[in-house]
Design a protein around this motif. Structure first.
Motif, short mmCIF file in Angstrom:
data_model
loop_
_atom_site.label_atom_id
_atom_site.label_comp_id
_atom_site.label_asym_id
_atom_site.label_seq_id
_atom_site.Cartn_x
_atom_site.Cartn_y
_atom_site.Cartn_z
N ARG A 57 -27.71 86.62 75.39
CA ARG A 57 -27.52 86.76 73.94
C ARG A 57 -27.80 88.18 73.49
NH1 ARG A 57 -26.89 88.31 69.78
NH2 ARG A 57 -27.05 87.37 67.72
N GLU B 281 -20.48 84.11 69.91
CA GLU B 281 -20.90 82.81 70.45
C GLU B 281 -20.12 82.50 71.73
OE1 GLU B 281 -20.29 78.13 69.08
OE2 GLU B 281 -20.00 79.75 67.63
N VAL C 210 -23.87 75.84 73.81
CA VAL C 210 -24.07 77.06 73.02
C VAL C 210 -23.31 76.85 71.73
CG1 VAL C 210 -23.71 79.55 72.88
CG2 VAL C 210 -24.30 78.50 75.08
N SER D 171 -16.49 79.11 68.19
CA SER D 171 -16.69 80.10 69.27
C SER D 171 -15.40 80.86 69.57
CB SER D 171 -17.18 79.41 70.54
OG SER D 171 -16.21 78.49 71.02
N ASP E 170 -29.12 77.95 70.40
CA ASP E 170 -28.69 78.46 69.10
C ASP E 170 -28.21 79.89 69.30
OD1 ASP E 170 -28.41 79.42 66.53
OD2 ASP E 170 -30.43 78.86 65.87
N SER E 171 -26.90 80.10 69.21
CA SER E 171 -26.34 81.42 69.54
C SER E 171 -26.79 82.52 68.59
CB SER E 171 -24.81 81.35 69.55
OG SER E 171 -24.32 81.22 68.22
N THR F 36 -19.48 73.70 73.64
CA THR F 36 -19.56 74.62 72.50
C THR F 36 -18.80 73.99 71.34
OG1 THR F 36 -19.31 76.94 71.80
CG2 THR F 36 -17.52 76.02 73.11
N ILE G 57 -21.18 84.09 75.13
CA ILE G 57 -22.36 83.51 75.77
C ILE G 57 -21.96 82.30 76.63
CG2 ILE G 57 -24.64 82.48 75.41
CD1 ILE G 57 -24.70 83.95 72.67
N SER H 100 -24.53 79.57 65.02
CA SER H 100 -25.85 79.89 64.49
C SER H 100 -26.41 78.83 63.56
CB SER H 100 -25.80 81.22 63.75
OG SER H 100 -27.03 81.49 63.11
N TYR I 265 -26.66 72.64 65.46
CA TYR I 265 -27.73 72.69 66.47
C TYR I 265 -28.61 71.44 66.38
CZ TYR I 265 -32.04 74.14 68.82
OH TYR I 265 -33.14 74.19 69.63
N SER J 112 -25.13 83.49 66.36
CA SER J 112 -23.90 84.28 66.31
C SER J 112 -22.75 83.37 65.89
CB SER J 112 -23.62 84.91 67.67
OG SER J 112 -22.61 85.90 67.57
#
Length: 283
Positions: A151, A123, A86, A12, A115-116, A8, A126, A89, A96, A118
């Motif tokens: 999600r 994030e 993860v 996050s 792609d969270s 991540t 997840i 966004s 991403y 979030s």
């Protein structure tokens, strides 16, 4: 036998305990000032960023491609066969796409990047759930299949002290700007699950009313669902602690986590005064 790595990024807002428990690899975003650059949460703290905002508002950038390359090389050396990432966004960052490009340079690791749509604990919840599934011995394919439904269990809301920083950083999205400021409108902001951009969930006039409203929104969800509850802030400790203390007593809160400051990257774009509340529905 497969060996699954979890990845991540610093937005996050995972606690050190969760990172260590599930062996999560965290890529640092970058905080960029005119004459220097820092790795988010490694070389600079949120307190330092907020403390310097009056002198200079820095920009931010996704983790360096070199850091991504180094991570994948390290994973290969450690014998990982699969990776699940993860990330923040895509409506707010290019991480991403950047991670996707780098992962394709390492075909020895089968990688899934999610792609969270979030940010922050939205994030983080997840990837934490992915950690639990790895711990339970679920296969790469089973976890990948489960992530979209995970999600859907995330609810994220925040208020900010001023919209100026979201506007300056180009992160205003579908949140009403100038007119709202003139009328002292303090929108409750969330992230659109479709395009991953900020949008106005509710419009409220005044700081006190906005804080009351965000608590009410969370209570309405908790009245119907058992949830984990996370509270975070951006230089708004007292307001966030008041919301946390009230909501953590709700009978449907299965676990309450006061995560403290959001990442410096998020702080650059939200400015001081942010109160963020996140729910993660229990199954």
């Amino acid at each position: 036998m497969s060996k699954i790595a979890l990845i991540t990024d610093t937005t996050s807002d995972l606690t050190d305990a969760i990172i260590e428990k599930y062996n999560i690899n965290v890529l640092p975003f970058r905080i960029i000032y005119k004459d220097r650059e820092y790795k988010d949460k490694i070389e600079i703290t949120p307190e330092e960023v907020y403390g310097n905002l009056e002198k200079e508002v820095p920009t931010s950038s996704m983790p360096a491609l070199e850091d991504m390359e180094n991570l994948f090389e390290s994973l290969e050396e450690q014998g990982y066969t699969h990776a699940i990432a993860v990330v923040l966004s895509s409506g707010l960052s290019g991480i991403y796409n950047g991670l996707k490009v780098v992962s394709e340079n390492h075909p020895g690791i089968t990688t899934y990047i999610f792609d969270s749509k979030s940010i922050s604990a939205g994030e983080g919840a997840i990837i934490e759930e992915c950690g639990k599934l790895v711990e339970q011995g679920k296969s790469f394919e089973e976890i990948v299949e489960a992530i979209p439904s995970i999600r859907k269990r995330v609810h994220l809301f925040f208020v900010v002290g001023t919209l100026d920083y979201l506007k300056k950083g180009g992160r205003i999205g579908k949140v009403s700007g100038t007119i709202g400021e003139l009328l002292n409108i303090k929108p409750i902001v969330s992230v659109d699950i479709n395009d991953g951009k900020y949008y106005t969930h509710e419009k409220v006039r005044g700081r006190k009313q906005s804080l009351n409203k965000i608590v009410e929104l969370v209570k309405n969800i908790l009245d119907k669902k058992k949830c984990k509850f996370y509270a975070l802030h951006g230089h708004a400790l007292e307001d966030s602690k008041m919301a946390f203390d009230e909501l953590s007593k709700h009978p449907n809160v299965t676990k309450a986590v006061f995560e403290g400051y959001i990442s410096p990257v998020s702080g650059v774009h939200s400015g001081p005064g942010l109160v963020g509340l996140v729910l993660f529905e229990e199954e």
